[in-house]
Design an enzyme around this catalytic site. Structure first.
Site, PDB file in Angstrom:
ATOM      1  N   HIS A 188       0.862  -1.170   0.000  1.00 51.43           N
ATOM      2  CA  HIS A 188       0.000   0.000   0.000  1.00 51.43           C
ATOM      3  C   HIS A 188       0.914   1.240   0.000  1.00 51.43           C
ATOM      4  O   HIS A 188       2.134   1.124   0.127  1.00 51.43           O
ATOM      5  CB  HIS A 188      -0.910  -0.038   1.230  1.00 51.43           C
ATOM      6  CG  HIS A 188      -2.133  -0.884   1.053  1.00 51.43           C
ATOM      7  ND1 HIS A 188      -3.205  -0.881   1.919  1.00 51.43           N
ATOM      8  CD2 HIS A 188      -2.473  -1.754   0.060  1.00 51.43           C
ATOM      9  CE1 HIS A 188      -4.139  -1.712   1.475  1.00 51.43           C
ATOM     10  NE2 HIS A 188      -3.720  -2.263   0.367  1.00 51.43           N
ATOM     11  N   GLU A 205       1.410   3.526   2.223  1.00 50.74           N
ATOM     12  CA  GLU A 205       2.137   3.704   3.484  1.00 50.74           C
ATOM     13  C   GLU A 205       3.194   2.623   3.687  1.00 50.74           C
ATOM     14  O   GLU A 205       4.301   2.907   4.157  1.00 50.74           O
ATOM     15  CB  GLU A 205       1.158   3.674   4.668  1.00 50.74           C
ATOM     16  CG  GLU A 205       0.092   4.756   4.629  1.00 50.74           C
ATOM     17  CD  GLU A 205      -1.177   4.339   3.868  1.00 50.74           C
ATOM     18  OE1 GLU A 205      -1.075   3.521   2.927  1.00 50.74           O
ATOM     19  OE2 GLU A 205      -2.249   4.845   4.224  1.00 50.74           O
ATOM     20  N   SER A 250      -7.021   8.224   4.123  1.00 53.73           N
ATOM     21  CA  SER A 250      -7.084   7.630   5.467  1.00 53.73           C
ATOM     22  C   SER A 250      -6.536   6.198   5.447  1.00 53.73           C
ATOM     23  O   SER A 250      -6.955   5.386   4.618  1.00 53.73           O
ATOM     24  CB  SER A 250      -8.546   7.623   5.939  1.00 53.73           C
ATOM     25  OG  SER A 250      -8.662   6.955   7.181  1.00 53.73           O
ATOM     26  N   CYS A 287      -5.882   2.359   5.829  1.00 55.31           N
ATOM     27  CA  CYS A 287      -6.687   1.169   6.118  1.00 55.31           C
ATOM     28  C   CYS A 287      -6.172   0.535   7.409  1.00 55.31           C
ATOM     29  O   CYS A 287      -5.171   0.957   7.982  1.00 55.31           O
ATOM     30  CB  CYS A 287      -6.620   0.191   4.939  1.00 55.31           C
ATOM     31  SG  CYS A 287      -5.082  -0.753   4.844  1.00 55.31           S
ATOM     32  N   CYS A 320      -2.461  -0.498   7.286  1.00 58.08           N
ATOM     33  CA  CYS A 320      -1.502   0.599   7.397  1.00 58.08           C
ATOM     34  C   CYS A 320      -1.620   1.311   8.740  1.00 58.08           C
ATOM     35  O   CYS A 320      -0.621   1.822   9.276  1.00 58.08           O
ATOM     36  CB  CYS A 320      -1.699   1.556   6.224  1.00 58.08           C
ATOM     37  SG  CYS A 320      -1.368   0.726   4.643  1.00 58.08           S
TER      38      CYS A 320
END
Lengths: 157, 157
Positions: A62, A64, A87, A89, A92
Protein backbone atom coordinates in the site's frame (compact mmCIF):
# COMPACT_ATOMS: atom_id res chain seq x y z
CA UNK A 1 -13.24 10.70 19.12
CA UNK A 2 -13.74 11.66 15.49
CA UNK A 3 -10.80 13.56 14.08
CA UNK A 4 -12.12 16.68 12.34
CA UNK A 5 -10.60 18.19 9.20
CA UNK A 6 -8.29 21.16 9.60
CA UNK A 7 -6.13 23.30 7.33
CA UNK A 8 -2.91 21.89 8.82
CA UNK A 9 0.39 23.76 8.71
CA UNK A 10 2.31 24.81 5.62
CA UNK A 11 4.75 21.99 6.29
CA UNK A 12 1.88 19.47 6.49
CA UNK A 13 0.68 20.60 3.07
CA UNK A 14 4.21 20.43 1.65
CA UNK A 15 4.57 16.87 2.95
CA UNK A 16 1.21 15.96 1.44
CA UNK A 17 2.42 17.22 -1.94
CA UNK A 18 5.10 14.49 -1.89
CA UNK A 19 2.50 11.79 -1.21
CA UNK A 20 0.19 13.23 -3.87
CA UNK A 21 2.97 13.18 -6.46
CA UNK A 22 3.48 9.48 -5.65
CA UNK A 23 -0.24 8.78 -6.02
CA UNK A 24 -0.32 10.53 -9.39
CA UNK A 25 2.72 8.57 -10.57
CA UNK A 26 0.87 5.38 -9.58
CA UNK A 27 -2.21 6.45 -11.52
CA UNK A 28 -0.07 7.13 -14.61
CA UNK A 29 1.30 3.58 -14.29
CA UNK A 30 -2.22 2.14 -14.29
CA UNK A 31 -2.12 1.59 -10.54
CA UNK A 32 -4.24 2.55 -7.56
CA UNK A 33 -3.59 6.25 -6.82
CA UNK A 34 -2.57 6.25 -3.17
CA UNK A 35 0.76 7.65 -2.08
CA UNK A 36 2.64 7.95 1.18
CA UNK A 37 5.81 9.41 2.63
CA UNK A 38 7.66 9.10 5.92
CA UNK A 39 9.48 12.11 7.36
CA UNK A 40 11.90 12.43 10.27
CA UNK A 41 11.25 14.89 13.10
CA UNK A 42 13.50 17.47 11.44
CA UNK A 43 11.57 17.26 8.16
CA UNK A 44 14.03 14.98 6.35
CA UNK A 45 12.31 12.67 3.88
CA UNK A 46 13.05 9.07 4.94
CA UNK A 47 11.03 7.27 2.29
CA UNK A 48 8.27 7.87 -0.25
CA UNK A 49 6.11 5.32 -2.00
CA UNK A 50 2.85 4.32 -3.61
CA UNK A 51 0.40 1.49 -3.89
CA UNK A 52 1.93 -1.20 -6.13
CA UNK A 53 -0.78 -3.87 -6.28
CA UNK A 54 -1.10 -3.55 -10.05
CA UNK A 55 2.44 -2.55 -11.00
CA UNK A 56 4.15 -5.36 -9.06
CA UNK A 57 1.23 -7.74 -8.66
CA UNK A 58 1.80 -7.32 -4.93
CA UNK A 59 -1.16 -6.96 -2.56
CA UNK A 60 1.10 -6.18 0.41
CA UNK A 61 2.30 -2.84 -0.92
CA UNK A 62 0.00 0.00 0.00
CA UNK A 63 1.14 3.63 -0.19
CA UNK A 64 2.14 3.70 3.48
CA UNK A 65 3.85 0.31 3.55
CA UNK A 66 5.84 1.26 0.45
CA UNK A 67 7.02 4.51 2.07
CA UNK A 68 7.92 2.56 5.24
CA UNK A 69 9.81 -0.04 3.20
CA UNK A 70 11.65 2.56 1.16
CA UNK A 71 12.82 4.21 4.40
CA UNK A 72 14.74 1.00 5.11
CA UNK A 73 15.57 -0.37 8.55
CA UNK A 74 15.33 2.27 11.25
CA UNK A 75 16.24 1.80 14.88
CA UNK A 76 13.49 4.16 16.00
CA UNK A 77 10.47 5.92 14.52
CA UNK A 78 10.34 8.42 17.36
CA UNK A 79 9.23 11.81 16.09
CA UNK A 80 8.45 10.60 12.56
CA UNK A 81 5.41 11.67 10.54
CA UNK A 82 3.61 9.43 8.06
CA UNK A 83 1.82 11.33 5.31
CA UNK A 84 -0.76 9.64 3.12
CA UNK A 85 -3.20 10.82 0.48
CA UNK A 86 -6.01 8.69 1.98
CA UNK A 87 -7.08 7.63 5.47
CA UNK A 88 -4.96 4.55 6.27
CA UNK A 89 -6.69 1.17 6.12
CA UNK A 90 -6.41 -1.17 9.14
CA UNK A 91 -3.28 -2.75 7.70
CA UNK A 92 -1.50 0.60 7.40
CA UNK A 93 -2.97 1.87 10.67
CA UNK A 94 -1.52 -1.20 12.36
CA UNK A 95 1.87 -0.38 10.85
CA UNK A 96 1.76 3.14 12.29
CA UNK A 97 0.77 1.85 15.74
CA UNK A 98 3.27 -1.01 15.91
CA UNK A 99 6.24 1.12 14.98
CA UNK A 100 5.31 4.07 17.15
CA UNK A 101 5.03 6.59 14.31
CA UNK A 102 3.79 9.54 16.31
CA UNK A 103 2.18 11.77 13.74
CA UNK A 104 -0.11 11.12 10.78
CA UNK A 105 -1.09 13.62 8.09
CA UNK A 106 -3.99 12.52 5.86
CA UNK A 107 -5.02 14.01 2.54
CA UNK A 108 -8.66 13.02 2.85
CA UNK A 109 -11.08 10.55 4.40
CA UNK A 110 -14.24 11.31 2.40
CA UNK A 111 -13.87 8.40 0.00
CA UNK A 112 -12.60 5.89 2.61
CA UNK A 113 -12.09 5.91 6.35
CA UNK A 114 -9.70 3.37 7.87
CA UNK A 115 -8.25 3.35 11.37
CA UNK A 116 -7.21 6.95 11.96
CA UNK A 117 -9.67 7.61 14.81
CA UNK A 118 -8.42 4.42 16.49
CA UNK A 119 -4.84 5.66 16.15
CA UNK A 120 -5.77 8.98 17.74
CA UNK A 121 -7.79 7.40 20.56
CA UNK A 122 -5.96 4.17 21.39
CA UNK A 123 -2.39 4.83 20.31
CA UNK A 124 -1.93 8.53 21.04
CA UNK A 125 -1.06 9.39 17.45
CA UNK A 126 -1.40 13.07 16.50
CA UNK A 127 -3.66 12.96 13.46
CA UNK A 128 -4.03 15.88 11.02
CA UNK A 129 -6.84 15.44 8.51
CA UNK A 130 -6.51 17.94 5.65
CA UNK A 131 -9.58 17.28 3.45
CA UNK A 132 -7.57 18.17 0.35
CA UNK A 133 -9.79 18.67 -2.74
CA UNK A 134 -7.19 17.25 -5.16
CA UNK A 135 -6.96 14.04 -3.13
CA UNK A 136 -10.75 13.77 -2.93
CA UNK A 137 -11.17 14.26 -6.67
CA UNK A 138 -8.43 11.77 -7.57
CA UNK A 139 -9.93 8.96 -5.44
CA UNK A 140 -13.53 9.76 -6.38
CA UNK A 141 -12.65 9.48 -10.07
CA UNK A 142 -10.60 6.34 -9.54
CA UNK A 143 -13.28 4.53 -7.51
CA UNK A 144 -15.92 5.41 -10.12
CA UNK A 145 -13.67 4.15 -12.93
CA UNK A 146 -12.34 0.97 -11.27
CA UNK A 147 -14.64 -0.19 -8.44
CA UNK A 148 -13.42 -3.80 -8.91
CA UNK A 149 -9.78 -2.89 -8.38
CA UNK A 150 -10.59 -0.60 -5.47
CA UNK A 151 -12.62 -3.28 -3.70
CA UNK A 152 -9.84 -5.81 -4.23
CA UNK A 153 -7.36 -3.42 -2.64
CA UNK A 154 -9.38 -2.99 0.54
CA UNK A 155 -10.55 -6.58 0.79
CA UNK A 156 -14.23 -6.01 -0.03
CA UNK A 157 -15.69 -9.02 -1.81
CA UNK B 1 -12.05 -11.04 25.90
CA UNK B 2 -8.74 -12.80 26.38
CA UNK B 3 -8.29 -15.72 24.01
CA UNK B 4 -7.21 -18.76 26.04
CA UNK B 5 -4.82 -21.44 24.77
CA UNK B 6 -6.29 -24.66 23.43
CA UNK B 7 -4.99 -27.83 21.80
CA UNK B 8 -6.56 -26.89 18.44
CA UNK B 9 -7.42 -29.49 15.82
CA UNK B 10 -5.02 -31.82 14.04
CA UNK B 11 -5.32 -29.64 10.95
CA UNK B 12 -4.43 -26.53 13.00
CA UNK B 13 -1.27 -28.24 14.21
CA UNK B 14 -0.41 -29.37 10.68
CA UNK B 15 -0.81 -25.81 9.41
CA UNK B 16 1.36 -24.54 12.25
CA UNK B 17 4.09 -26.98 11.19
CA UNK B 18 4.33 -25.11 7.86
CA UNK B 19 4.75 -21.75 9.61
CA UNK B 20 7.28 -23.26 12.04
CA UNK B 21 9.36 -24.66 9.17
CA UNK B 22 9.43 -21.13 7.70
CA UNK B 23 10.53 -19.65 11.02
CA UNK B 24 13.32 -22.19 11.34
CA UNK B 25 14.49 -21.49 7.80
CA UNK B 26 14.62 -17.80 8.73
CA UNK B 27 16.67 -18.55 11.83
CA UNK B 28 19.12 -20.59 9.75
CA UNK B 29 19.51 -17.57 7.45
CA UNK B 30 20.41 -15.34 10.40
CA UNK B 31 16.95 -13.80 10.46
CA UNK B 32 14.16 -13.31 12.98
CA UNK B 33 12.44 -16.68 13.45
CA UNK B 34 8.79 -15.90 12.76
CA UNK B 35 6.90 -17.73 10.04
CA UNK B 36 3.42 -17.58 8.59
CA UNK B 37 1.19 -19.31 6.08
CA UNK B 38 -2.16 -18.56 4.48
CA UNK B 39 -4.57 -21.39 3.70
CA UNK B 40 -7.80 -21.47 1.70
CA UNK B 41 -11.03 -22.78 3.25
CA UNK B 42 -10.44 -26.22 1.70
CA UNK B 43 -6.95 -26.46 3.23
CA UNK B 44 -5.01 -25.50 0.10
CA UNK B 45 -1.82 -23.61 0.89
CA UNK B 46 -2.05 -20.17 -0.75
CA UNK B 47 1.26 -18.74 0.46
CA UNK B 48 3.96 -19.32 3.07
CA UNK B 49 6.59 -16.92 4.28
CA UNK B 50 8.88 -15.62 6.98
CA UNK B 51 10.23 -12.46 8.49
CA UNK B 52 12.82 -11.00 6.10
CA UNK B 53 14.04 -7.89 7.93
CA UNK B 54 17.62 -9.16 8.05
CA UNK B 55 17.72 -11.25 4.88
CA UNK B 56 16.32 -8.54 2.59
CA UNK B 57 16.97 -5.48 4.74
CA UNK B 58 13.23 -4.97 4.59
CA UNK B 59 11.31 -3.89 7.71
CA UNK B 60 7.95 -4.33 6.00
CA UNK B 61 8.19 -8.10 5.68
CA UNK B 62 6.94 -9.89 8.77
CA UNK B 63 6.03 -13.58 8.69
CA UNK B 64 2.36 -12.87 8.04
CA UNK B 65 2.89 -10.13 5.44
CA UNK B 66 5.31 -12.40 3.58
CA UNK B 67 2.76 -15.25 3.49
CA UNK B 68 0.09 -12.78 2.32
CA UNK B 69 2.40 -11.41 -0.38
CA UNK B 70 3.42 -14.87 -1.55
CA UNK B 71 -0.27 -15.77 -1.95
CA UNK B 72 -0.42 -13.07 -4.64
CA UNK B 73 -3.48 -11.04 -5.56
CA UNK B 74 -6.70 -12.66 -4.39
CA UNK B 75 -10.19 -11.41 -5.11
CA UNK B 76 -11.45 -12.61 -1.72
CA UNK B 77 -10.02 -13.89 1.55
CA UNK B 78 -13.34 -15.36 2.63
CA UNK B 79 -12.80 -18.58 4.55
CA UNK B 80 -9.01 -18.26 4.66
CA UNK B 81 -6.88 -19.06 7.71
CA UNK B 82 -3.67 -17.22 8.60
CA UNK B 83 -1.26 -19.31 10.64
CA UNK B 84 1.65 -17.71 12.46
CA UNK B 85 4.24 -18.94 14.94
CA UNK B 86 3.77 -15.85 17.13
CA UNK B 87 0.86 -13.60 18.12
CA UNK B 88 0.55 -11.06 15.27
CA UNK B 89 1.80 -7.54 15.95
CA UNK B 90 -0.54 -4.61 15.26
CA UNK B 91 0.77 -4.34 11.70
CA UNK B 92 -0.06 -7.98 10.94
CA UNK B 93 -3.28 -7.85 12.95
CA UNK B 94 -4.35 -4.89 10.82
CA UNK B 95 -3.62 -6.93 7.70
CA UNK B 96 -5.87 -9.75 8.92
CA UNK B 97 -8.69 -7.33 9.76
CA UNK B 98 -8.51 -5.26 6.56
CA UNK B 99 -8.60 -8.25 4.24
CA UNK B 100 -11.27 -10.13 6.14
CA UNK B 101 -9.16 -13.19 6.92
CA UNK B 102 -11.64 -15.06 9.08
CA UNK B 103 -9.48 -17.42 11.06
CA UNK B 104 -6.14 -17.09 12.85
CA UNK B 105 -4.05 -19.92 14.29
CA UNK B 106 -1.21 -18.80 16.57
CA UNK B 107 1.76 -20.86 17.74
CA UNK B 108 2.24 -18.93 20.96
CA UNK B 109 1.75 -15.60 22.69
CA UNK B 110 3.95 -16.07 25.77
CA UNK B 111 6.91 -14.15 24.40
CA UNK B 112 4.87 -11.41 22.68
CA UNK B 113 1.21 -10.49 22.48
CA UNK B 114 0.03 -8.34 19.62
CA UNK B 115 -3.53 -7.69 18.46
CA UNK B 116 -5.16 -11.11 18.53
CA UNK B 117 -7.68 -10.30 21.30
CA UNK B 118 -8.67 -7.18 19.33
CA UNK B 119 -9.19 -9.32 16.23
CA UNK B 120 -11.41 -11.72 18.18
CA UNK B 121 -13.41 -8.94 19.87
CA UNK B 122 -13.67 -6.18 17.28
CA UNK B 123 -13.33 -8.01 13.96
CA UNK B 124 -15.05 -11.34 14.63
CA UNK B 125 -11.96 -13.38 13.77
CA UNK B 126 -11.92 -16.96 15.07
CA UNK B 127 -8.63 -17.15 16.97
CA UNK B 128 -6.98 -20.44 17.96
CA UNK B 129 -4.04 -20.03 20.33
CA UNK B 130 -1.99 -23.23 20.50
CA UNK B 131 0.73 -22.46 23.08
CA UNK B 132 3.18 -24.67 21.18
CA UNK B 133 6.34 -25.46 23.20
CA UNK B 134 8.63 -25.48 20.14
CA UNK B 135 7.45 -22.01 19.17
CA UNK B 136 7.90 -20.72 22.73
CA UNK B 137 11.41 -22.14 22.98
CA UNK B 138 12.49 -20.78 19.61
CA UNK B 139 11.38 -17.21 20.38
CA UNK B 140 12.62 -17.30 23.98
CA UNK B 141 16.08 -18.31 22.79
CA UNK B 142 16.05 -15.77 19.98
CA UNK B 143 14.97 -12.84 22.17
CA UNK B 144 17.64 -13.72 24.76
CA UNK B 145 20.31 -13.92 22.05
CA UNK B 146 19.33 -10.86 19.98
CA UNK B 147 17.25 -8.40 22.06
CA UNK B 148 18.44 -5.52 19.84
CA UNK B 149 17.14 -7.10 16.67
CA UNK B 150 13.92 -8.19 18.30
CA UNK B 151 13.21 -4.70 19.63
CA UNK B 152 13.92 -3.23 16.21
CA UNK B 153 11.42 -5.61 14.63
CA UNK B 154 8.57 -4.60 16.92
CA UNK B 155 9.43 -0.91 17.06
CA UNK B 156 10.62 -0.76 20.67
CA UNK B 157 13.31 1.88 21.07
Amino acid sequence: MTVLPSAGSESDREMLAVALAEARAGLAEGGIPIGGALFAADGTLLGRGRNRRVQEDDPSIHGETDAFRKAGRQRSYRGTTMVTTLSPCWYCSGLIRQFGIGRLVIGESRTFTGGHDWLADDAGVEVVLLDDPDCVRMMTDFIAARPDLWNEDIGVD
